[in-house]
Design a protein around this motif. Structure first.
Motif, PDB file in Angstrom:
ATOM      1  N   ASP A 199     -32.419  14.148  24.884  1.00 32.81           N
ATOM      2  CA  ASP A 199     -31.009  13.745  24.948  1.00 32.81           C
ATOM      3  C   ASP A 199     -30.854  12.409  25.676  1.00 32.81           C
ATOM      4  O   ASP A 199     -29.738  11.971  25.946  1.00 32.81           O
ATOM      5  N   GLY A 200     -31.975  11.778  25.982  1.00 35.02           N
ATOM      6  CA  GLY A 200     -31.936  10.498  26.681  1.00 35.02           C
ATOM      7  C   GLY A 200     -31.840  10.622  28.183  1.00 35.02           C
ATOM      8  O   GLY A 200     -31.805   9.612  28.893  1.00 35.02           O
ATOM      9  N   SER A 222     -41.181   6.589  18.481  1.00 37.85           N
ATOM     10  CA  SER A 222     -39.927   6.887  17.799  1.00 37.85           C
ATOM     11  C   SER A 222     -39.156   7.912  18.619  1.00 37.85           C
ATOM     12  O   SER A 222     -39.730   8.570  19.501  1.00 37.85           O
ATOM     13  N   ALA A 223     -37.883   8.059  18.342  1.00 40.53           N
ATOM     14  CA  ALA A 223     -37.054   8.966  19.138  1.00 40.53           C
ATOM     15  C   ALA A 223     -36.060   9.703  18.253  1.00 40.53           C
ATOM     16  O   ALA A 223     -35.512   9.134  17.308  1.00 40.53           O
ATOM     17  N   ILE A 224     -35.844  10.971  18.584  1.00 42.15           N
ATOM     18  CA  ILE A 224     -34.837  11.797  17.921  1.00 42.15           C
ATOM     19  C   ILE A 224     -33.863  12.283  18.995  1.00 42.15           C
ATOM     20  O   ILE A 224     -34.279  12.905  19.979  1.00 42.15           O
ATOM     21  N   TYR A 225     -32.600  11.994  18.793  1.00 44.91           N
ATOM     22  CA  TYR A 225     -31.585  12.297  19.804  1.00 44.91           C
ATOM     23  C   TYR A 225     -31.003  13.692  19.619  1.00 44.91           C
ATOM     24  O   TYR A 225     -30.667  14.110  18.505  1.00 44.91           O
ATOM     25  N   VAL A 226     -30.896  14.389  20.754  1.00 51.52           N
ATOM     26  CA  VAL A 226     -30.286  15.719  20.803  1.00 51.52           C
ATOM     27  C   VAL A 226     -29.024  15.632  21.655  1.00 51.52           C
ATOM     28  O   VAL A 226     -29.065  15.123  22.781  1.00 51.52           O
ATOM     29  N   THR A 227     -27.923  16.098  21.135  1.00 52.74           N
ATOM     30  CA  THR A 227     -26.690  16.122  21.926  1.00 52.74           C
ATOM     31  C   THR A 227     -26.860  17.086  23.097  1.00 52.74           C
ATOM     32  O   THR A 227     -27.216  18.250  22.890  1.00 52.74           O
ATOM     33  N   GLU A 243     -29.506   4.485  25.186  1.00 54.05           N
ATOM     34  CA  GLU A 243     -30.753   4.217  25.904  1.00 54.05           C
ATOM     35  C   GLU A 243     -31.956   4.727  25.122  1.00 54.05           C
ATOM     36  O   GLU A 243     -33.016   4.078  25.095  1.00 54.05           O
ATOM     37  N   LEU A 244     -31.811   5.866  24.461  1.00 64.00           N
ATOM     38  CA  LEU A 244     -32.914   6.406  23.661  1.00 64.00           C
ATOM     39  C   LEU A 244     -33.158   5.528  22.433  1.00 64.00           C
ATOM     40  O   LEU A 244     -34.308   5.290  22.045  1.00 64.00           O
ATOM     41  N   GLU A 245     -32.089   5.045  21.835  1.00 65.44           N
ATOM     42  CA  GLU A 245     -32.229   4.154  20.676  1.00 65.44           C
ATOM     43  C   GLU A 245     -32.912   2.852  21.076  1.00 65.44           C
ATOM     44  O   GLU A 245     -33.761   2.324  20.342  1.00 65.44           O
ATOM     45  N   ALA A 254     -38.852   4.294  15.014  1.00 70.35           N
ATOM     46  CA  ALA A 254     -37.548   4.548  14.396  1.00 70.35           C
ATOM     47  C   ALA A 254     -36.726   5.444  15.314  1.00 70.35           C
ATOM     48  O   ALA A 254     -37.248   6.142  16.186  1.00 70.35           O
ATOM     49  N   PHE A 255     -35.408   5.410  15.092  1.00 70.66           N
ATOM     50  CA  PHE A 255     -34.492   6.258  15.842  1.00 70.66           C
ATOM     51  C   PHE A 255     -33.699   7.105  14.861  1.00 70.66           C
ATOM     52  O   PHE A 255     -33.327   6.651  13.771  1.00 70.66           O
ATOM     53  N   ALA A 256     -33.437   8.359  15.242  1.00 66.92           N
ATOM     54  CA  ALA A 256     -32.652   9.255  14.397  1.00 66.92           C
ATOM     55  C   ALA A 256     -32.024  10.319  15.274  1.00 66.92           C
ATOM     56  O   ALA A 256     -32.283  10.394  16.486  1.00 66.92           O
ATOM     57  N   THR A 257     -31.199  11.135  14.681  1.00 69.70           N
ATOM     58  CA  THR A 257     -30.619  12.286  15.369  1.00 69.70           C
ATOM     59  C   THR A 257     -31.186  13.561  14.752  1.00 69.70           C
ATOM     60  O   THR A 257     -31.739  13.530  13.644  1.00 69.70           O
TER      61      THR A 257
END
Length: 309
Positions: A199-200, A222-227, A243-245, A254-257
């Motif tokens: 979640d960053g 790469s990063a995957i964002y979690v709310t 910040e995670l992006e 790459a960045f994604a959710t």
């Protein structure tokens, strides 16, 4: 490095030299056509007398054209057109992937935690035949799965994760990135992927430095964002995603959710040859066809020695 379906250009910037060579060739042909500069080199009355005697023969500029063609072929050879060598995926130490998933309370209590585990499994599956490791982290980082190609084992491990998996309170992605870097280095991996699912929270200068170090060694982050969970402090909820992006951009990945992770999957799916790019190990993955093109460049050069051009 440009790659498309097993075909690549190892040194694409040399493409700029091809139109330059052709343009110079066009100028050379224009200048060499007819009698060229002979009219300026010989007195006009003498030139006219020679022309009346029939000893002035206009050139066709063939030499300039042949030189331009040879230069263009040499430039194309320097571009490095290449095809992927068969069986390159069998070099296990060339590349690997590590999935690092945050199991701190802000993530584990989130309504997207199950989606995060599914995204982690999707990243592992996207890696194809590569070796995969799974790290879990909160206040500290631990190896949940050593390098393996058994996706069922990874699925079992991910299904068991919860807020009690890691006893250390907090979130320290810098420790997870350092652990991942150490794992890749100890395994002799040349071009690996690290997928950070978080979640960053806890991103700091240490995480940025570890990401830079990974990128400098030829790996991608790469990063995957979690709310995060609703109880997460407001400031952390507002700054976590950007910040995670930014971290993914710093790591060349790459960045994604978790709701739309395809961009990260595509990054992990890149072929071994594409991931190695222009590294010192590229010759193991790519068969450079540029050398063969140099033989074709020799043909117009040899024709320049013919008389009558």
């Amino acid at each position: 490095m440009i790659e498309l379906d097993g075909f690549g250009l190892l040194r694409p910037l040399w493409l700029l030299a091809i139109p330059a060579a052709l343009a110079l060739g066009f100028v050379a042909v224009r200048r060499a056509g007819g009698v060229g500069d002979w009219r300026r080199a010989i007195d006009p009355h003498l030139f006219d007398a020679l022309a009346r005697r029939g000893v002035v023969v206009a050139g066709r500029g063939r030499s300039g054209l042949l030189a331009a063609l040879a230069a263009a072929l040499i430039a194309l050879a320097l571009v490095g057109p290449a095809i992927e060598r068969p069986g390159v995926q069998n070099f296990r130490n060339l590349d690997a992937a590590i999935v690092a998933i945050d199991v701190s309370r802000s993530v584990a209590d989130s309504g997207e935690f199950q989606d995060a585990k599914i995204a982690a499994l999707g990243a592992a599956q996207a890696a194809g035949s590569r070796q995969i490791s799974v790290l879990v982290f909160a206040g500290d980082a631990y190896l949940a799965n050593p390098p393996t190609t058994d996706r069922r084992t990874i699925e079992t491990t991910l299904a068991a994760l919860d807020a009690q998996t890691v006893p250390d309170v907090g979130s320290a992605p810098s420790r997870a990135l350092a652990f991942a870097h150490r794992t890749l280095r100890d395994s002799g991996v040349v071009g690996g992927d690290v997928v950070l699912i978080s979640d960053g929270g806890g991103l700091d200068e240490g995480a940025q430095n570890e990401t830079r170090s990974l990128a400098a060694d030829g790996h991608r982050v790469s990063a995957i964002y979690v709310t995060p969970a609703p109880a997460t402090p407001k400031r952390a909820m507002e700054t976590g995603r950007p910040e995670l992006e930014a971290l993914a951009a710093l790591g060349g990945g790459a960045f994604a959710t978790v709701g739309a992770p395809d961009a990260v999957y595509a990054e992990v799916q890149r072929s071994t040859a594409g991931r190695l790019g222009p590294s010192p190990y590229a010759s193991l993955a790519w068969l450079d066809l540029g050398r063969a093109l140099l033989l074709f460049a020799a043909a117009p050069l040899l024709l320049m020695f013919r008389r009558g051009g």
